[in-house]
Design an enzyme around this catalytic site. Structure first.
Site, PDB file in Angstrom:
ATOM      1  N   GLY A 130      49.346  33.745  45.716  1.00 50.29           N
ATOM      2  CA  GLY A 130      50.215  34.332  46.737  1.00 50.29           C
ATOM      3  C   GLY A 130      50.781  35.628  46.187  1.00 50.29           C
ATOM      4  O   GLY A 130      51.239  35.692  45.036  1.00 50.29           O
ATOM      5  N   ALA A 131      50.722  36.677  47.003  1.00 50.36           N
ATOM      6  CA  ALA A 131      51.042  38.024  46.518  1.00 50.36           C
ATOM      7  C   ALA A 131      52.421  38.124  45.847  1.00 50.36           C
ATOM      8  O   ALA A 131      52.531  38.591  44.704  1.00 50.36           O
ATOM      9  CB  ALA A 131      50.915  39.015  47.673  1.00 50.36           C
TER      10      ALA A 131
ATOM     11  N   ARG B 149      43.969  39.903  39.001  1.00 50.77           N
ATOM     12  CA  ARG B 149      43.641  39.877  40.434  1.00 50.77           C
ATOM     13  C   ARG B 149      43.931  41.263  41.014  1.00 50.77           C
ATOM     14  O   ARG B 149      45.047  41.774  40.881  1.00 50.77           O
ATOM     15  CB  ARG B 149      44.458  38.787  41.158  1.00 50.77           C
TER      16      ARG B 149
ATOM     17  N   ASP C 207      48.654  40.740  51.501  1.00 52.55           N
ATOM     18  CA  ASP C 207      48.541  41.041  50.071  1.00 52.55           C
ATOM     19  C   ASP C 207      48.723  42.524  49.787  1.00 52.55           C
ATOM     20  O   ASP C 207      49.044  42.918  48.672  1.00 52.55           O
ATOM     21  CB  ASP C 207      47.198  40.556  49.533  1.00 52.55           C
TER      22      ASP C 207
ATOM     23  N   LYS D  45      44.219  37.286  53.295  1.00 50.48           N
ATOM     24  CA  LYS D  45      43.147  36.330  52.999  1.00 50.48           C
ATOM     25  C   LYS D  45      41.977  36.477  53.969  1.00 50.48           C
ATOM     26  O   LYS D  45      42.180  36.633  55.177  1.00 50.48           O
ATOM     27  CB  LYS D  45      43.731  34.916  53.069  1.00 50.48           C
TER      28      LYS D  45
HETATM   29  O1  MRU Z   1      44.196  34.124  47.114  1.00 51.02           O
HETATM   30  P1  MRU Z   1      45.624  33.788  47.399  1.00 51.02           P
HETATM   31  O2  MRU Z   1      45.837  32.350  47.713  1.00 51.02           O
HETATM   32  O3  MRU Z   1      46.553  34.307  46.340  1.00 51.02           O
HETATM   33  O4  MRU Z   1      45.908  34.609  48.731  1.00 51.02           O
HETATM   34  C1  MRU Z   1      47.160  34.520  49.327  1.00 51.02           C
HETATM   35  C2  MRU Z   1      47.222  35.175  50.643  1.00 51.02           C
HETATM   36  O5  MRU Z   1      46.282  35.798  51.107  1.00 51.02           O
HETATM   37  C3  MRU Z   1      48.539  35.140  51.345  1.00 51.02           C
HETATM   38  O6  MRU Z   1      48.361  35.119  52.722  1.00 51.02           O
HETATM   39  C4  MRU Z   1      49.302  36.406  50.958  1.00 51.02           C
HETATM   40  O7  MRU Z   1      49.418  36.490  49.566  1.00 51.02           O
HETATM   41  C5  MRU Z   1      50.642  36.433  51.551  1.00 51.02           C
HETATM   42  S1  MRU Z   1      51.645  35.231  50.738  1.00 51.02           S
HETATM   43  C6  MRU Z   1      53.215  35.379  51.007  1.00 51.02           C
END
Ligand code: MRU
Length: 329
Positions: A47-48, A83, A233, A244
């Site tokens: 999560g970002a 990442r 993100d 995502k």
């Molecule tokens: O690959 P992830 O699980 O880290 O991706 C997370 C997402 O795409 C979330 O939708 C995004 O980070 C927003 S979280 C507050």
């Protein structure tokens, strides 16, 4: 509980190991920057907003062991490479870099721990405010006599941040205000972050239904969805939203069905240094996440870009904006 914390000054960092959820709620202890880089890469933390704070704690752990310039620059490079898509990670590392450079070596660890704690607190406060800004926007789409039906993709709840979440924050807020809700939760192949969302909502007592990623279009056409809300993100100057993989297709379906498509994000996710979503680096993850059959060639892009024109409003701690307004801020 929060998703990341320390228990004593300059202590080890504790996280919820998200690879064990939703079966088990397990804590993991992170003692070194290498362990933090592994936790981010393997998505024990994800999560970002959360990976930004985790990276800041990674720098603090590095300084605890070896606070020299060379050691901290190496730690930053290691964390930066974990990442590429969520800008929160690069942003938190830039904040860390500014924080340690003007400090004498013996004070760097304390300074970096303090910065990480401050970033964590700021994230909680931003998400709390997003809840307040987002709740009335969603509530406006509630139809008389039935629950407000919201569709979300991935996990943008408290697990993806330090607490509260982004897309789920207004949903938690509406539930606390007694609004009748139901959430359609995209499974989110291949990592199944939808299970994390379903777990969070169930824990909070919010009715939800897990669906396969491709079911959303049908549900929208049948009038079973009132609004969509997702996290981000990286959101760039022209208002394009990276999130995502699969988000774009949901936004297209929502537009075709005349439904609002909201994006909730803290300001740490905004990247005004990039003009268009086409220039955002998209993480390509291991094919084994999709299939381990030896004869299958797999591509696994983890994110996609939703053009600004498909986004109804961006909901941030500074208020809500049309995506076009971002460039003027
Ligand atoms: O690959 P992830 O699980 O880290 O991706 C997370 C997402 O795409 C979330 O939708 C995004 O980070 C927003 S979280 C507050």
């Amino acid at each position: 509980m929060r998703t990341i914390w320390v228990e004593r000054p300059l202590g080890d960092v504790f996280i919820i190991d998200q690879t064990q959820l939703p079966r088990e709620l397990v804590q993991a202890k992170i003692a070194t920057v290498d362990e933090m880089a592994h936790a981010i890469r393997s998505m024990q933390v994800r999560g970002a907003p959360l990976i930004g704070v985790a990276a800041a704690y990674g720098m603090a752990l590095a300084a605890r062991t070896a606070p020299s310039d060379a050691s901290l620059l190496a730690a930053e490079a290691l964390l930066r490479a974990t990442r590429p898509t969520a800008v929160n990670l690069a942003w938190a590392l830039s904040e860390s870099s500014r924080a340690w450079r003007d400090q004498p070596m013996e004070q760097r660890a304390a300074r970096l721990y303090q910065l990480a704690a401050d970033l964590a607190d700021a994230d909680v406060s931003a998400c709390r405010t997003i809840a307040e800004h987002g709740a009335p926007l969603l509530l406006a789409h509630k139809r008389e006599g039935r629950a407000l039906n919201i569709l979300t993709h991935c996990n943008a709840g408290w697990l993806a941040t330090v607490d509260w979440g982004t897309a789920l924050a207004p949903i938690f807020e509406l539930h606390a205000r007694g609004v009748q809700l139901h959430v359609w939760v995209d499974e989110t192949r291949p990592r199944n972050q939808g299970l994390l969302t379903a777990w969070e909502l169930t824990q909070a007592g919010i009715p939800c239904t897990l669906i396969v990623d491709n079911a959303g279009g049908l549900l929208m056409r049948r009038g079973l969805v009132d609004a969509c809300i997702v996290g981000s993100d990286r959101t760039v100057r022209n208002g394009d939203v990276c999130n995502k993989v699969g988000t774009y297709l949901k936004a297209l379906a929502a537009r075709d069905c005349g439904l609002p498509f909201y994006v909730a994000l803290p300001w740490s996710t905004v990247d005004l240094s990039i003009e268009s979503g086409d220039d955002i680096p998209i993480e390509e993850r291991a094919g084994s996440e999709v299939s381990e059959l030896p004869f299958v060639t797999v591509a696994n892009p983890a994110f996609d870009v939703t053009p600004a024109r498909l986004v109804t409003r961006l909901i941030t701690e500074r208020g809500s904006f049309s995506p076009e307004e971002l460039s003027s801020l």
